[in-house]
Scaffold this motif. Sequence first.
Motif, PDB file in Angstrom:
ATOM      1  N   THR A   1       0.860  -1.182   0.000  1.00  0.00           N
ATOM      2  CA  THR A   1       0.000   0.000   0.000  1.00  0.00           C
ATOM      3  C   THR A   1       0.898   1.234   0.000  1.00  0.00           C
ATOM      4  N   SER A   2       1.438   1.582   1.154  1.00  0.00           N
ATOM      5  CA  SER A   2       2.318   2.749   1.258  1.00  0.00           C
ATOM      6  C   SER A   2       3.780   2.392   1.028  1.00  0.00           C
ATOM      7  N   GLY A   3       4.090   1.118   1.112  1.00  0.00           N
ATOM      8  CA  GLY A   3       5.476   0.669   0.978  1.00  0.00           C
ATOM      9  C   GLY A   3       6.258   0.762   2.268  1.00  0.00           C
ATOM     10  N   GLY A   4       5.606   1.137   3.349  1.00  0.00           N
ATOM     11  CA  GLY A   4       6.287   1.379   4.618  1.00  0.00           C
ATOM     12  C   GLY A   4       7.099   0.215   5.140  1.00  0.00           C
ATOM     13  N   GLN A   5       6.555  -0.997   5.069  1.00  0.00           N
ATOM     14  CA  GLN A   5       7.306  -2.137   5.594  1.00  0.00           C
ATOM     15  C   GLN A   5       8.506  -2.459   4.723  1.00  0.00           C
ATOM     16  N   ILE A   6       8.368  -2.302   3.415  1.00  0.00           N
ATOM     17  CA  ILE A   6       9.526  -2.543   2.545  1.00  0.00           C
ATOM     18  C   ILE A   6      10.598  -1.498   2.807  1.00  0.00           C
ATOM     19  N   VAL A   7      10.209  -0.245   2.973  1.00  0.00           N
ATOM     20  CA  VAL A   7      11.178   0.813   3.273  1.00  0.00           C
ATOM     21  C   VAL A   7      11.942   0.464   4.553  1.00  0.00           C
ATOM     22  N   ALA A   8      11.221   0.093   5.606  1.00  0.00           N
ATOM     23  CA  ALA A   8      11.867  -0.228   6.880  1.00  0.00           C
ATOM     24  C   ALA A   8      12.767  -1.455   6.751  1.00  0.00           C
ATOM     25  N   SER A   9      12.258  -2.504   6.138  1.00  0.00           N
ATOM     26  CA  SER A   9      13.034  -3.742   6.016  1.00  0.00           C
ATOM     27  C   SER A   9      14.230  -3.581   5.087  1.00  0.00           C
ATOM     28  N   ALA A  10      14.076  -2.816   4.013  1.00  0.00           N
ATOM     29  CA  ALA A  10      15.209  -2.562   3.118  1.00  0.00           C
ATOM     30  C   ALA A  10      16.304  -1.812   3.865  1.00  0.00           C
ATOM     31  N   GLY A  11      15.922  -0.862   4.704  1.00  0.00           N
ATOM     32  CA  GLY A  11      16.907  -0.150   5.520  1.00  0.00           C
ATOM     33  C   GLY A  11      17.640  -1.091   6.453  1.00  0.00           C
ATOM     34  N   ASP A  12      16.897  -2.011   7.074  1.00  0.00           N
ATOM     35  CA  ASP A  12      17.512  -2.994   7.963  1.00  0.00           C
ATOM     36  C   ASP A  12      18.471  -3.907   7.200  1.00  0.00           C
ATOM     37  N   LEU A  13      18.046  -4.386   6.031  1.00  0.00           N
ATOM     38  CA  LEU A  13      18.894  -5.259   5.226  1.00  0.00           C
ATOM     39  C   LEU A  13      20.147  -4.532   4.748  1.00  0.00           C
ATOM     40  N   ARG A  14      19.984  -3.294   4.340  1.00  0.00           N
ATOM     41  CA  ARG A  14      21.140  -2.506   3.909  1.00  0.00           C
ATOM     42  C   ARG A  14      22.108  -2.302   5.068  1.00  0.00           C
ATOM     43  N   ALA A  15      21.587  -2.095   6.272  1.00  0.00           N
ATOM     44  CA  ALA A  15      22.447  -1.934   7.451  1.00  0.00           C
ATOM     45  C   ALA A  15      23.232  -3.213   7.744  1.00  0.00           C
ATOM     46  N   LEU A  16      22.701  -4.346   7.325  1.00  0.00           N
ATOM     47  CA  LEU A  16      23.395  -5.630   7.484  1.00  0.00           C
ATOM     48  C   LEU A  16      24.369  -5.904   6.340  1.00  0.00           C
ATOM     49  N   GLY A  17      24.459  -4.973   5.388  1.00  0.00           N
ATOM     50  CA  GLY A  17      25.407  -5.110   4.291  1.00  0.00           C
ATOM     51  C   GLY A  17      24.839  -5.640   2.990  1.00  0.00           C
ATOM     52  N   ALA A  18      23.532  -5.795   2.914  1.00  0.00           N
ATOM     53  CA  ALA A  18      22.908  -6.285   1.685  1.00  0.00           C
ATOM     54  C   ALA A  18      22.731  -5.150   0.684  1.00  0.00           C
TER      55      ALA A  18
END
Length: 173
Positions: free
Chosen positions: A120-137
Amino acid sequence: MTVDRAELVSRIRGAALLQGAFLLRSGRTANHYFDKYQFESDPALLSAIADRLAPLVPAGTDLLGGLELGGVPVATALSLRTGVPAVFVRKVAKQYGTAKLAEGPDVAGRRVLVIEDVVTSGGQIVASAGDLRALGATVDTAICVVDRGEGGCAALHAIGIDLRSLVTGSELL
């Protein structure tokens, strides 16, 4: 055997479209709701969805990142179809055992395709992508079964993520 796209849209509509008053994760209210658990719990329908999602997986994808909870069965079905390993991404890292945010293979240095059921808003993908990027993905693409067409694509584009969807909310109405 791949199901015709029009038939698949009809099957998803028949299984998952509900009418009424619904509060969405984004905080918005809607007069229709896509009950994704209805298509995720149907093995034949989920298999047909995975068949149609497989061509949307970008070349060079190392891992399919299924977001808790609805993205997990979609990522699992897609992993079985494509042979690309899955990783399961929690909203919050558990506080016991391995205490991981992303369960499965290590995401560091790997290109992770984020998998969601309904956007819908993409909010969960935004949050999870940030988390994954912080892990080096590396996260530059997400796919979903249904894009409600309510701002998620733009929100993801703003953080460098291309959203690919199987169907749009307007196709299901």
